[in-house]
Design a protein around this motif. Structure first.
Motif, PDB file in Angstrom:
ATOM      1  N   HIS A  76      -7.115  -0.578  -7.673  1.00 55.16           N
ATOM      2  CA  HIS A  76      -8.160  -1.150  -8.516  1.00 55.16           C
ATOM      3  C   HIS A  76      -7.559  -2.331  -9.268  1.00 55.16           C
ATOM      4  O   HIS A  76      -6.800  -2.155 -10.230  1.00 55.16           O
ATOM      5  CB  HIS A  76      -8.671  -0.092  -9.489  1.00 55.16           C
ATOM      6  CG  HIS A  76      -9.969  -0.427 -10.148  1.00 55.16           C
ATOM      7  ND1 HIS A  76     -10.170  -1.609 -10.831  1.00 55.16           N
ATOM      8  CD2 HIS A  76     -11.146   0.263 -10.228  1.00 55.16           C
ATOM      9  CE1 HIS A  76     -11.394  -1.634 -11.309  1.00 55.16           C
ATOM     10  NE2 HIS A  76     -12.008  -0.514 -10.952  1.00 55.16           N
ATOM     11  N   ARG A  77      -7.871  -3.546  -8.823  1.00 56.49           N
ATOM     12  CA  ARG A  77      -7.249  -4.731  -9.419  1.00 56.49           C
ATOM     13  C   ARG A  77      -7.635  -4.890 -10.889  1.00 56.49           C
ATOM     14  O   ARG A  77      -6.809  -5.305 -11.713  1.00 56.49           O
ATOM     15  CB  ARG A  77      -7.642  -5.971  -8.619  1.00 56.49           C
ATOM     16  CG  ARG A  77      -7.026  -6.007  -7.216  1.00 56.49           C
ATOM     17  CD  ARG A  77      -7.404  -7.282  -6.487  1.00 56.49           C
ATOM     18  NE  ARG A  77      -6.720  -7.429  -5.205  1.00 56.49           N
ATOM     19  CZ  ARG A  77      -7.205  -7.022  -4.035  1.00 56.49           C
ATOM     20  NH1 ARG A  77      -8.411  -6.435  -4.005  1.00 56.49           N
ATOM     21  NH2 ARG A  77      -6.522  -7.183  -2.919  1.00 56.49           N
ATOM     22  N   GLY A  78      -8.882  -4.585 -11.225  1.00 59.69           N
ATOM     23  CA  GLY A  78      -9.326  -4.751 -12.594  1.00 59.69           C
ATOM     24  C   GLY A  78      -8.639  -3.806 -13.561  1.00 59.69           C
ATOM     25  O   GLY A  78      -8.304  -4.183 -14.689  1.00 59.69           O
ATOM     26  N   GLU A  79      -8.397  -2.563 -13.124  1.00 55.27           N
ATOM     27  CA  GLU A  79      -7.798  -1.561 -13.994  1.00 55.27           C
ATOM     28  C   GLU A  79      -6.307  -1.359 -13.733  1.00 55.27           C
ATOM     29  O   GLU A  79      -5.670  -0.540 -14.400  1.00 55.27           O
ATOM     30  CB  GLU A  79      -8.543  -0.224 -13.835  1.00 55.27           C
ATOM     31  CG  GLU A  79     -10.009  -0.315 -14.242  1.00 55.27           C
ATOM     32  CD  GLU A  79     -10.744   1.013 -14.127  1.00 55.27           C
ATOM     33  OE1 GLU A  79     -10.082   2.038 -13.854  1.00 55.27           O
ATOM     34  OE2 GLU A  79     -11.971   1.019 -14.308  1.00 55.27           O
ATOM     35  N   ARG A  80      -5.767  -2.076 -12.731  1.00 58.54           N
ATOM     36  CA  ARG A  80      -4.336  -2.020 -12.404  1.00 58.54           C
ATOM     37  C   ARG A  80      -3.868  -0.587 -12.150  1.00 58.54           C
ATOM     38  O   ARG A  80      -2.895  -0.100 -12.739  1.00 58.54           O
ATOM     39  CB  ARG A  80      -3.495  -2.658 -13.518  1.00 58.54           C
ATOM     40  CG  ARG A  80      -3.847  -4.088 -13.870  1.00 58.54           C
ATOM     41  CD  ARG A  80      -3.413  -5.054 -12.795  1.00 58.54           C
ATOM     42  NE  ARG A  80      -1.977  -5.080 -12.597  1.00 58.54           N
ATOM     43  CZ  ARG A  80      -1.358  -5.754 -11.623  1.00 58.54           C
ATOM     44  NH1 ARG A  80      -2.084  -6.453 -10.747  1.00 58.54           N
ATOM     45  NH2 ARG A  80      -0.052  -5.723 -11.501  1.00 58.54           N
ATOM     46  N   ARG A  81      -4.588   0.099 -11.271  1.00 57.53           N
ATOM     47  CA  ARG A  81      -4.217   1.481 -10.959  1.00 57.53           C
ATOM     48  C   ARG A  81      -4.743   1.854  -9.576  1.00 57.53           C
ATOM     49  O   ARG A  81      -5.612   1.183  -9.014  1.00 57.53           O
ATOM     50  CB  ARG A  81      -4.815   2.451 -11.981  1.00 57.53           C
ATOM     51  CG  ARG A  81      -6.335   2.540 -11.921  1.00 57.53           C
ATOM     52  CD  ARG A  81      -6.886   3.595 -12.860  1.00 57.53           C
ATOM     53  NE  ARG A  81      -8.344   3.711 -12.757  1.00 57.53           N
ATOM     54  CZ  ARG A  81      -8.960   4.524 -11.889  1.00 57.53           C
ATOM     55  NH1 ARG A  81      -8.265   5.288 -11.059  1.00 57.53           N
ATOM     56  NH2 ARG A  81     -10.289   4.575 -11.852  1.00 57.53           N
ATOM     57  N   LEU A  82      -4.206   2.962  -9.034  1.00 51.83           N
ATOM     58  CA  LEU A  82      -4.702   3.498  -7.775  1.00 51.83           C
ATOM     59  C   LEU A  82      -5.948   4.338  -7.996  1.00 51.83           C
ATOM     60  O   LEU A  82      -6.039   5.091  -8.963  1.00 51.83           O
ATOM     61  CB  LEU A  82      -3.635   4.367  -7.104  1.00 51.83           C
ATOM     62  CG  LEU A  82      -2.572   3.653  -6.269  1.00 51.83           C
ATOM     63  CD1 LEU A  82      -1.499   4.645  -5.854  1.00 51.83           C
ATOM     64  CD2 LEU A  82      -3.187   3.015  -5.032  1.00 51.83           C
ATOM     65  N   VAL A  83      -6.885   4.201  -7.086  1.00 55.78           N
ATOM     66  CA  VAL A  83      -8.034   5.096  -6.998  1.00 55.78           C
ATOM     67  C   VAL A  83      -7.791   5.991  -5.786  1.00 55.78           C
ATOM     68  O   VAL A  83      -7.506   5.506  -4.693  1.00 55.78           O
ATOM     69  CB  VAL A  83      -9.345   4.314  -6.822  1.00 55.78           C
ATOM     70  CG1 VAL A  83     -10.506   5.259  -6.532  1.00 55.78           C
ATOM     71  CG2 VAL A  83      -9.626   3.467  -8.047  1.00 55.78           C
ATOM     72  N   GLU A  84      -7.879   7.283  -5.977  1.00 56.60           N
ATOM     73  CA  GLU A  84      -7.662   8.248  -4.891  1.00 56.60           C
ATOM     74  C   GLU A  84      -8.855   9.198  -4.856  1.00 56.60           C
ATOM     75  O   GLU A  84      -9.156   9.852  -5.849  1.00 56.60           O
ATOM     76  CB  GLU A  84      -6.357   9.009  -5.128  1.00 56.60           C
ATOM     77  CG  GLU A  84      -6.126  10.223  -4.259  1.00 56.60           C
ATOM     78  CD  GLU A  84      -6.041   9.909  -2.777  1.00 56.60           C
ATOM     79  OE1 GLU A  84      -6.934  10.390  -2.036  1.00 56.60           O
ATOM     80  OE2 GLU A  84      -5.106   9.199  -2.366  1.00 56.60           O
ATOM     81  N   ALA A  91      -2.006  14.423  -2.461  1.00 55.28           N
ATOM     82  CA  ALA A  91      -2.322  13.064  -2.890  1.00 55.28           C
ATOM     83  C   ALA A  91      -3.059  13.072  -4.221  1.00 55.28           C
ATOM     84  O   ALA A  91      -2.799  12.242  -5.104  1.00 55.28           O
ATOM     85  CB  ALA A  91      -3.152  12.362  -1.825  1.00 55.28           C
ATOM     86  N   ALA A  92      -3.990  14.009  -4.390  1.00 50.13           N
ATOM     87  CA  ALA A  92      -4.730  14.117  -5.650  1.00 50.13           C
ATOM     88  C   ALA A  92      -3.790  14.449  -6.802  1.00 50.13           C
ATOM     89  O   ALA A  92      -3.903  13.893  -7.906  1.00 50.13           O
ATOM     90  CB  ALA A  92      -5.818  15.178  -5.520  1.00 50.13           C
ATOM     91  N   ARG A  93      -2.853  15.335  -6.547  1.00 45.00           N
ATOM     92  CA  ARG A  93      -1.889  15.699  -7.595  1.00 45.00           C
ATOM     93  C   ARG A  93      -0.991  14.519  -7.943  1.00 45.00           C
ATOM     94  O   ARG A  93      -0.689  14.273  -9.115  1.00 45.00           O
ATOM     95  CB  ARG A  93      -1.054  16.885  -7.135  1.00 45.00           C
ATOM     96  CG  ARG A  93      -0.140  17.465  -8.200  1.00 45.00           C
ATOM     97  CD  ARG A  93       0.438  18.792  -7.760  1.00 45.00           C
ATOM     98  NE  ARG A  93       1.132  18.675  -6.477  1.00 45.00           N
ATOM     99  CZ  ARG A  93       1.616  19.717  -5.813  1.00 45.00           C
ATOM    100  NH1 ARG A  93       1.450  20.941  -6.280  1.00 45.00           N
ATOM    101  NH2 ARG A  93       2.245  19.535  -4.676  1.00 45.00           N
TER     102      ARG A  93
END
Length: 448
Positions: A76-84, A91-93
């Protein structure tokens, strides 16, 4: 003349060969009967051929360039984080269980699904058509629903909305969905809710989603889950019986049955991130049989350089990136370049690189998704990429790539006049046309 009501059944991960080979068997009496009354064919899904992307395409009639859902996992470029969205429990953990649950159950529809995309639930509600959905992930609609658990927030969905016991617009008496997934408890929940809805004639349009087949196929391999397909047939059969039998059911409802993607056998595993571990400000988001490579800052190599890093990587079947407004598809140092022109797409290079089903349209749309990586990778036949938690489906089935086995889905229609469903993006426009509702401009296309 008022059109018949419509039931859209999506059986996750069902391959054309599995459905076609099962028809006429005693284990699939309902699907066989529907095929005898209608038409059976094949369609192409979107790319990456992963469930959140595919279901968003079914719901909106668009590829990722419009609906903006790029993968199971993305940056997520706007929030600077991975979306899973839940590639696996591991992977969720790794991404954070709370964040993964919120992204999957709330964020995908309320924040990530493109604002310019229109779901069938939104378009039909605006036209006064009563909508319902069971367990379908791309559910954005016009009716506000409160969750049944405290860690979620209200969401907008179809008028009647039932989602794994977490959102239930009414009490149905259905059992808990997650009590024993391996034994089919999720689809048993869906079947109970579906029976309840049909018995009450409680909708004009129902999207009925069955997820257990894909779960089993990941473990057992493609075309190896006949017992689970029999359970799917029984779940659809419950809808038929609730209406009073097949004749009564088809007198009341038109029907579409399809899958969201196929599956192919996994024989090799790759950790794609290892190819980029020494590159600055570079991130790989990989899962199943597709991956995105993101430039996180100005010191990261350019997209071409990142794509060239995958020359000689056996797991990388097709490597895609944008360059000077053109789509470039690369494989082992050989390229195909696609540029928009007034008379259509102008190509140069090796056309065989994108000879998969509807590959040029799907690859171009994937790259144009605003949430896509700077490089998008379609896995080679037999290969799967480890996810964020190091999980994979070696010896079982997987999907996500451009190859035909991942990309072709069965499609059956009964009582749907004039519909040509050559792609999953044709489904939403066909549903809207059935009810006399105009499709969004982006969804008007010539079917393959």
């Amino acid at each position: 003349m008022t059109p018949r009501k419509l039931v859209l059944v999506v059986i996750d991960g069902l391959t054309p060969t599995m459905l076609e080979g099962s028809l006429g068997d005693s284990s699939t009496p309902t699907l066989t009967a529907l095929a005898d009354r209608g038409t059976l064919g094949r369609a192409t899904t979107t790319f990456p051929s992963l469930t959140p992307v595919c279901l968003s395409s079914i719901a909106t009639g668009a590829h990722p360039d419009v609906h903006e859902i790029p993968h199971l996992v993305w940056w997520h470029r706007g929030e600077r984080r991975l979306v899973e969205y839940g590639s696996s429990f591991g992977a969720a953990r790794a991404a954070g269980l709370g964040r993964t649950l919120r992204d999957t159950l709330v964020g995908m529809n309320s924040e990530h699904l493109g604002k310019d995309a229109v779901t069938v639930f939104e378009a039909l509600a605006d036209a006064g058509v009563r909508t319902a959905a069971v367990n379908f992930t791309a559910y954005r609609g016009r009716t506000r629903h409160r969750p049944t658990v405290p860690f979620l927030v209200p969401v907008l969905g179809p008028e009647r909305f039932f989602f794994y016991n977490l959102f239930q617009s009414e009490r149905t008496g259905a059992p808990l969905s997650f009590r024993n997934r391996a034994a089919g408890s999720i689809d048993a929940y869906a079947a109970a809710v579906g029976r309840w809805l049909v018995t009450r004639d409680g909708f004009d349009f129902l999207l009925f989603y069955l997820s257990d087949y894909d779960y089993a196929s990941h473990a057992e391999g493609p075309d190896a889950s006949s017992a689970v397909l029999a359970r799917c047939d029984a779940a659809v059969g419950d809808l038929v019986r609730a209406a009073g039998g097949l004749d009564a059911f088809l007198e009341r409802y038109a029907v579409i049955v399809l899958s969201d993607h196929g599956q192919t056998l996994v024989t090799e595993i790759a950790r794609l991130g290892d190819r980029f571990r020494h590159e600055p400000e570079t991130l790989v988001a990989a899962s199943n049989r597709a991956a995105h490579v993101y430039r996180l800052g100005p010191s990261a190599p350019r997209a071409r350089a990142l794509a060239e890093r995958l020359d000689g990587e056996p797991s990388a079947g097709v490597v895609l990136f944008r360059e000077e407004g053109a789509t470039v598809a690369r494989r082992e140092g050989v390229e195909l370049r696609l540029e928009d022109a007034s008379a259509g797409t102008r190509s140069s290079g090796d056309a065989a690189i994108l000879d998969q089903p509807d590959a040029i349209t799907r690859a171009t749309a994937a790259l144009r998704c605003p949430n896509a990586g700077d490089v998008v990778v379609s896995a080679s036949e037999g290969w799967e990429f480890e996810d964020l938690g190091g999980r994979h489906h070696l010896g079982g089935g997987s999907h996500g790539s451009l190859v035909a086995g991942d990309s072709l889905v069965p499609v059956m229609t009964v009582g749907l006049q004039g519909a040509v469903l050559g792609s999953v993006v044709d489904v939403a426009p066909a549903v809207l046309a059935h009810f006399g509702v105009q499709a969004p401009t982006y969804a008007v296309r010539t079917a393959a």
